[in-house]
Design a protein around this motif. Structure first.
Motif, short mmCIF file in Angstrom:
data_model
loop_
_atom_site.label_atom_id
_atom_site.label_comp_id
_atom_site.label_asym_id
_atom_site.label_seq_id
_atom_site.Cartn_x
_atom_site.Cartn_y
_atom_site.Cartn_z
N TYR A 67 40.07 49.26 26.89
CA TYR A 67 39.92 50.64 26.43
C TYR A 67 40.76 50.85 25.18
CZ TYR A 67 38.63 51.18 31.35
OH TYR A 67 38.03 51.04 32.58
N CYS A 68 40.30 51.74 24.31
CA CYS A 68 41.10 52.16 23.16
C CYS A 68 42.36 52.84 23.69
CB CYS A 68 40.29 53.13 22.30
SG CYS A 68 41.26 53.84 20.95
N ARG A 69 43.50 52.45 23.15
CA ARG A 69 44.77 53.03 23.60
C ARG A 69 44.86 54.53 23.31
NH1 ARG A 69 49.75 50.94 20.53
NH2 ARG A 69 49.02 52.59 19.15
N ASP A 70 44.20 54.98 22.24
CA ASP A 70 44.32 56.38 21.85
C ASP A 70 43.32 57.30 22.54
OD1 ASP A 70 46.42 55.69 20.24
OD2 ASP A 70 45.33 55.89 18.36
N CYS A 71 42.02 56.95 22.54
CA CYS A 71 41.01 57.86 23.08
C CYS A 71 40.40 57.39 24.40
CB CYS A 71 39.91 58.10 22.05
SG CYS A 71 38.79 56.70 21.82
N HIS A 72 40.75 56.18 24.86
CA HIS A 72 40.33 55.63 26.15
C HIS A 72 38.84 55.28 26.21
CE1 HIS A 72 44.35 56.53 27.41
NE2 HIS A 72 44.17 57.79 27.02
N GLU A 73 38.19 55.14 25.06
CA GLU A 73 36.80 54.67 25.02
C GLU A 73 36.75 53.22 25.50
OE1 GLU A 73 32.65 54.74 23.86
OE2 GLU A 73 34.11 56.32 24.24
N VAL A 74 35.77 52.89 26.36
CA VAL A 74 35.58 51.50 26.78
C VAL A 74 34.99 50.74 25.59
CG1 VAL A 74 34.39 49.94 28.35
CG2 VAL A 74 35.18 52.16 29.18
N LEU A 75 35.66 49.66 25.18
CA LEU A 75 35.25 48.91 24.00
C LEU A 75 34.62 47.56 24.35
CD1 LEU A 75 38.44 49.55 21.85
CD2 LEU A 75 36.24 50.76 21.72
N GLY A 76 34.89 47.08 25.55
CA GLY A 76 34.39 45.77 25.97
C GLY A 76 35.17 45.29 27.17
N TRP A 77 35.51 43.99 27.19
CA TRP A 77 36.28 43.45 28.30
C TRP A 77 37.08 42.24 27.87
CZ3 TRP A 77 30.89 43.15 28.21
CH2 TRP A 77 30.34 41.87 28.10
N LYS A 78 38.05 41.90 28.72
CA LYS A 78 38.87 40.70 28.53
C LYS A 78 38.49 39.70 29.61
CE LYS A 78 43.60 38.98 28.38
NZ LYS A 78 45.02 39.31 28.56
N TYR A 79 38.29 38.45 29.20
CA TYR A 79 38.03 37.39 30.16
C TYR A 79 39.36 36.94 30.75
CZ TYR A 79 33.22 36.68 28.56
OH TYR A 79 31.89 36.83 28.25
N GLU A 80 39.54 37.13 32.04
CA GLU A 80 40.77 36.70 32.70
C GLU A 80 40.61 35.30 33.30
OE1 GLU A 80 43.57 38.23 32.58
OE2 GLU A 80 43.02 40.27 31.99
N ARG A 81 39.42 35.04 33.89
CA ARG A 81 39.18 33.74 34.51
C ARG A 81 37.70 33.39 34.44
NH1 ARG A 81 39.72 31.90 40.78
NH2 ARG A 81 39.36 29.70 40.40
N ALA A 82 37.43 32.13 34.15
CA ALA A 82 36.06 31.61 34.19
C ALA A 82 36.01 30.59 35.32
CB ALA A 82 35.71 30.95 32.86
N TYR A 83 34.99 30.68 36.14
CA TYR A 83 34.89 29.80 37.30
C TYR A 83 34.20 28.48 36.96
CZ TYR A 83 36.64 33.62 40.10
OH TYR A 83 37.43 34.60 40.62
N GLU A 84 33.39 28.46 35.91
CA GLU A 84 32.71 27.23 35.51
C GLU A 84 33.51 26.56 34.39
OE1 GLU A 84 28.53 27.67 34.77
OE2 GLU A 84 28.35 29.22 36.31
N GLU A 85 33.64 25.25 34.49
CA GLU A 85 34.45 24.48 33.54
C GLU A 85 34.01 24.70 32.09
OE1 GLU A 85 37.78 22.58 32.83
OE2 GLU A 85 37.11 22.94 34.89
N THR A 86 32.71 24.80 31.85
CA THR A 86 32.20 24.95 30.49
C THR A 86 32.53 26.32 29.88
OG1 THR A 86 30.06 25.74 31.28
CG2 THR A 86 30.28 23.36 30.88
N GLN A 87 32.98 27.27 30.70
CA GLN A 87 33.27 28.63 30.23
C GLN A 87 34.78 28.90 30.11
OE1 GLN A 87 30.64 30.63 29.30
NE2 GLN A 87 29.55 28.73 29.70
N LYS A 88 35.62 27.91 30.40
CA LYS A 88 37.07 28.09 30.41
C LYS A 88 37.63 28.52 29.04
CE LYS A 88 38.31 26.82 34.64
NZ LYS A 88 38.93 27.76 35.56
#
Length: 106
Positions: A67-88
């Protein structure tokens, strides 16, 4: 006289808060919820939401909406974990939806 040129940045589409740098783009070939999206190595002036498992086009990932820190608009996402090796390579990286960011200093 030479013009001083700063870094090319992307800003939140709602409030123009700077959220990422053009130089941090890894790929422009991603798909977001609402169309094209970019994968970035870094982000700034954002808040990371709670982690959740989400089935995406490339498989199951643990992600957290960003989210934008100022207006809290959803901007996208952060990848925390990938379960498939090719996506790490995505772990710790950020998706910004193209429709949610605007160019500044171009």
């Amino acid at each position: 006289m030479a013009e001083v040129v700063g870094p090319r940045v992307y800003s939140c589409c709602k409030c123009r808060n700077h959220v990422c740098l053009h130089d941090d783009i890894i790929s422009k070939a991603f798909q977001g919820r609402n169309g094209r999206a970019f994968l970035f190595s870094h982000a700034m002036n954002i808040v990371v939401g709670p982690k959740e498992d989400r089935q995406l086009i490339t498989g199951l990932h643990t992600v957290a909406d960003i989210y934008c820190r100022d207006c809290h608009e959803v901007l996208g996402w952060k990848y925390e974990r990938a379960y498939e090796e090719t996506q790490k390579y995505k772990e710790g990286k950020f998706i910004f939806e193209k429709s949610k960011i605007v160019k500044e200093n171009w």
